[in-house]
Design an enzyme around this catalytic site. Structure first.
Site, short mmCIF file in Angstrom:
data_model
loop_
_atom_site.label_atom_id
_atom_site.label_comp_id
_atom_site.label_asym_id
_atom_site.label_seq_id
_atom_site.Cartn_x
_atom_site.Cartn_y
_atom_site.Cartn_z
N SER A 152 -12.91 32.74 112.52
CA SER A 152 -13.44 32.53 111.17
C SER A 152 -12.87 31.28 110.49
O SER A 152 -12.31 31.35 109.40
CB SER A 152 -13.18 33.77 110.32
OG SER A 152 -13.63 34.91 110.99
N ARG A 166 -11.49 21.90 110.84
CA ARG A 166 -10.24 21.90 110.08
C ARG A 166 -9.78 23.34 109.93
O ARG A 166 -10.56 24.28 110.04
CB ARG A 166 -10.45 21.29 108.69
CG ARG A 166 -11.42 22.05 107.84
CD ARG A 166 -11.58 21.55 106.41
NE ARG A 166 -12.61 22.36 105.77
CZ ARG A 166 -13.91 22.16 105.91
NH1 ARG A 166 -14.36 21.14 106.62
NH2 ARG A 166 -14.79 22.96 105.35
N ASP A 210 -18.97 35.45 112.09
CA ASP A 210 -19.07 36.85 111.65
C ASP A 210 -20.47 37.24 111.19
O ASP A 210 -20.89 38.38 111.33
CB ASP A 210 -18.02 37.19 110.58
CG ASP A 210 -18.15 36.33 109.33
OD1 ASP A 210 -18.90 35.33 109.34
OD2 ASP A 210 -17.49 36.67 108.33
MG MG Z 1 -16.18 40.95 106.56
#
Ligand code: MG
Ligand code: ADP
Length: 522
Positions: free
Chosen positions: A156, A171, A209
């Protein structure tokens, strides 16, 4: 003006009319199209290289890992092939020193060790059998494919994805800072450390996600038709949907177009819609939105997200409350016994109240206030007292806060409807010929349903969030009452577990297809 009228005035600033919603849908579709054509647009429309969604019949044992901001989660998922699955998982906090390690090897070897421990604990037999075989067989090809766990890697942080299991770190965010990882392929960094431990694991897919949410919902949703959209309304907001491959024009001629599987004619696109309309052409704007934006480290960016998601709604409400408290004539949280001129002592809001601090009000409070139907708004007053240092709030105070909270939540839901409707309309899901003559009250049959998977605390816990979305959908041109009924919204839990496993499965199929093709060409 009395407090009730003042509160109504503030609440009215958050009204987002049907006409504005319709205008925003059109602009959303325009920005989606623009993002498919070229790079560097407001909405990134990132190709994910995932070209199919599951239908619930998928089977097998897969692994998934999730490197979020705080924890590292390892799981194995057994897909039963009947829309159900079982999941085994472990979770460890990422040691702070590894977040800022000197080399990426330190972090990734830690991750690989967690995978090893997980395999030993939960799949001991498989693990030891593979280690034994590894010791006796010399050539790599001596391993049978079935011995290898395919793993989906949910990462993530911002990555430039260039293949289904390939993506370079743009980054670090969320407190991570390991310079030598930037610009490297994070799948390879993980695979190298897995290989160093001789684990029977292949990093098969890099997972966002939102894409995980879409896949998880598509596997578990009723019926045979796949899910169109996976959307997150949690800390942030984002969506991923199934697009026609030929509309993803920016893939043509790009150096990565060889990595594209063209068999389904579709590709899942990660919209990154949090950045929709950063220019504020159609988004609503209030003085509170402006103040919030200025407080953030990225002013002018993620403007859609800043009006919708959990990270921001609490702060919008806090700014509105503080405004009313400072304008003492409104009487919000006033301390009737005081005659001082200092704001802090003329209010029942304690001097050290989190409400005086930026980001001091959590979005879960909006859910509490909005959902409070207790006598005299007792629940809200108790929460204000216990969590927010407001020690003598009156029923009128609580009612005023509830009114404003509800207005902020409703606007967020209506904005969410803009994104959902835009995706449904842009992909032409409601325009089958029979619809034209369909009356509003015609019943909808199962295979006409357009399925949408959602995840995140806001949509899960904010009272009436979905109903507000639906109310807006009914007013959107091209959706209407009948279209709204055809849109099915379901919670998709475990996107980074089962969703990632499903992407690993798809990736594995693609890898095998590619091998066969190469073999055929030889
Ligand atoms: Mg979540
Ligand atoms: P993440 O986005 O990190 O996966 P969540 O989906 O749980 O996590 O979303 C967390 C966000 O939701 C936080 O911003 C939090 O303030 C907000 N939140 C938590 N509980 C609630 C609730 N009951 N109602 C509304 N918002 C909530």
């Amino acid at each position: 003006m009395g407090l009730a009228q003042e509160a109504s005035r503030v609440a009215a600033e958050f009204e987002y009319s049907d006409a504005q919603v319709n205008k925003a849908v059109k602009e959303f579709i325009r920005q989606m199209d623009e993002g498919l054509e070229k790079s560097g647009t407001t909405m990134s429309q990132i190709p994910t290289y995932v070209t199919a969604v599951p239908n619930g019949t998928e089977k097998g044992l897969y692994m998934a890992v999730d490197l979020g901001g705080t924890n590292f989660r390892v799981c194995s998922i057994n897909l039963n092939g009947d829309s159900t699955f079982s999941l085994t998982q472990s979770k460890v906090a990422i040691p702070k020193e590894l977040m800022v390690a000197q080399t990426s090897k330190e972090l990734f070897s830690f991750l690989a060790k967690q995978i090893a421990t997980f395999l030993q604990t939960h799949h001991g037999e498989h693990y030891h059998a593979t280690i034994r075989r590894r010791a006796t067989i010399h050539s790599e090809s001596g391993f049978e494919e079935r011995e290898i766990f395919n793993l989906g890697f949910t990462f993530s942080f911002p990555v430039q994805q260039v293949g289904i299991n390939k993506g370079t770190l743009i980054r670090w965010t969320k407190g991570f800072d390991i310079a030598d990882a930037v610009g490297k392929d994070v799948c390879k960094l993980l695979q190298d450390e897995i290989d160093a431990l001789h684990l029977p694991v292949r990093v098969a897919a890099l997972v966002n996600d939102t894409v995980g949410t879409l896949m998880a919902r598509s596997y578990t949703s009723p019926g045979k038709t796949g899910t169109l959209l996976g959307a997150i309304f949690g800390t942030g907001t984002n969506g991923a949907y199934v697009e026609k491959l030929d509309k993803v024009k920016k893939l043509n001629g790009s150096e990565n177009s060889d990595n594209v599987d063209r068999t389904t004619g579709e590709m899942i696109i990660n919209t990154e819609w949090g950045s929709f309309d950063n220019e504020l052409r159609v988004l609503p704007n209030t003085p509170y939105d402006n103040s919030l934006d200025k407080e953030t480290p990225n002013p002018g960016i993620q403007m859609f997200e800043k009006r919708i998601s959990g990270m921001f709604l609490g702060e919008i409400l806090r700014l509105a409350i503080v405004d009313l408290v400072k304008e003492r004539k409104t009487g919000l949280f006033s301390d009737d016994n005081s005659s001082s001129n200092d704001v802090h002592s003329t209010t029942c809001l304690a001097e050290n109240s989190p409400l005086w601090q930026p980001w001091g009000l959590d979005t879960s409070f909006l859910s509490i206030a909005h959902g409070d139907n207790s006598n005299g708004f007792k629940v809200t007053r108790q929460t204000l007292d216990k969590d927010y240092g407001v020690h003598a709030a009156s029923a009128e105070d609580a009612e005023a806060v509830k009114l404003i909270a509800a207005a902020i939540g409703k606007r967020a839901a209506r904005l969410s409807a803009v994104a959902i409707a835009a995706v449904v309309l842009a992909t032409d899901k409601l325009s089958s010929p029979q619809d034209i003559a369909t009356a509003d009250d015609t019943p909808v049959n199962e295979d006409e349903m357009v399925d949408i998977g959602v995840d995140g605390s806001l949509v899960e816990f904010y009272p009436g969030f979905e109903e507000y979305i639906r109310e807006a959908l009914r007013q959107i041109e091209g959706v209407g009452k009948h279209g709204e009924k055809r849109i099915r919204i379901g919670i998709a839990k475990d996107g980074s577990g089962v969703g990632a496993a499903l992407i690993a499965l798809v990736a594995d199929k693609l890898a095998k297809q590619a091998q066969l093709k190469e073999y055929g060409e030889e």
